[in-house]
Design an enzyme around this catalytic site. Sequence first.
Site, PDB file in Angstrom:
ATOM      1  CG  ASP A 136      20.674 -13.092 -41.965  1.00  0.00           C
ATOM      2  OD1 ASP A 136      21.899 -12.895 -41.903  1.00  0.00           O
ATOM      3  OD2 ASP A 136      20.022 -12.917 -43.013  1.00  0.00           O
TER       4      ASP A 136
ATOM      5  CE  LYS B  24      22.331 -12.529 -45.212  1.00  0.00           C
ATOM      6  NZ  LYS B  24      21.051 -11.905 -45.567  1.00  0.00           N
TER       7      LYS B  24
ATOM      8  CB  CYS C 107      19.235 -15.746 -45.341  1.00  0.00           C
ATOM      9  SG  CYS C 107      18.720 -14.103 -45.919  1.00  0.00           S
TER      10      CYS C 107
HETATM   11  C1  VGL Z   1      15.945 -12.538 -45.076  1.00  0.00           C
HETATM   12  C2  VGL Z   1      14.103 -11.687 -46.109  1.00  0.00           C
HETATM   13  C3  VGL Z   1      14.734 -10.470 -46.287  1.00  0.00           C
HETATM   14  C4  VGL Z   1      16.592 -13.699 -44.383  1.00  0.00           C
HETATM   15  C5  VGL Z   1      16.606 -11.336 -45.264  1.00  0.00           C
HETATM   16  O1  VGL Z   1      17.521 -13.489 -43.571  1.00  0.00           O
HETATM   17  O2  VGL Z   1      16.146 -14.853 -44.630  1.00  0.00           O
HETATM   18  N1  VGL Z   1      14.709 -12.709 -45.518  1.00  0.00           N
HETATM   19  N2  VGL Z   1      15.979 -10.316 -45.854  1.00  0.00           N
END
Ligand code: VGL
Length: 203
Positions: free
Chosen positions: A8, A106, A151
Site C-alpha cells: 500500500d 484488496k 496492513c
Molecule cells: C490501511 C487503514 C485502512 C493500510 C488500509 O493500508 O494500512 N489502513 N485501509
Amino acid sequence: MRALVIVDVQNDFLPGGALAVPDGDEVIPVINGMAERFDAVTATQDWHPPDHGSFAANHPGLEVGEMTELNGLEQVLWPIHCVQGTPGAELSDELDTSRVEKVFHKGTDPGIDSYSTFYDNAHRQSTGLAEYLRGRGVTDVYVAGLATDYCVKFSALDAAGEGFRCFVVIDACRGVNLSAGDADKAVQEMAGAGVRIVRSDEV
Ligand code: VGL
Ligand code: ZN
C-alpha cells in the site's frame, strides 16, 4: 527464494493524502534501495469502491476513528481513501516499480475490509498472493510499506500463518498510530507470532 511484498505505498497513505501515515514517504527510498536484492517483488493496492463500508462517510452519524460493526466484524471507520481509479489509489510516482511483477488488490468488497494483502478481515476471500508466491517457489516473505499497525501487521501474520518464513523490514514501514503506541504494539504482536523484525541493511 525470497520475495518482497510492498504494501500500500499509495498516494492516499502519504503526506497530503486522505489517510496520510506520518512520515509515510520515508519508506520509499528504503524500498527502492532494496528491491533488487529479492528474487520476486509484488505490490498491493488498497482498492475500495466508493460505497465501501470502512468509510465513515457511508455511516451517517458516525465519525472517522469511531468503531462500528460491519457484517458482524468490528470495523474502525476511516476517511474516504484509495477509491478505485482515483489518483489517491495510485502507487506513488516515487516508488520504483520496475521490479514489481504483479500488483494485488484488496478491499474491493464493500461489505468487508481487508487489511492483509492475503485475505479479507474474515479470512474468507484470498487475494491470490499466497498462491502466486508459492507458484514462484517463494519460501521467505519480506514485508514493507504502510501501515505498520494495519496492513503490514495483518499481512505479516497471514504470511507466517501460510507457512512462509516472514520478515518485516521495520525501517521500510511506518504506522498510522491512531492511538499512541499502536505501531510498537503491532511489532510486539508480530514478533510474538514468529515474524522476524529486521532492518533493510540486513536483508
Ligand atoms: C490501511 C487503514 C485502512 C493500510 C488500509 O493500508 O494500512 N489502513 N485501509
Ligand atoms: Zn482501506
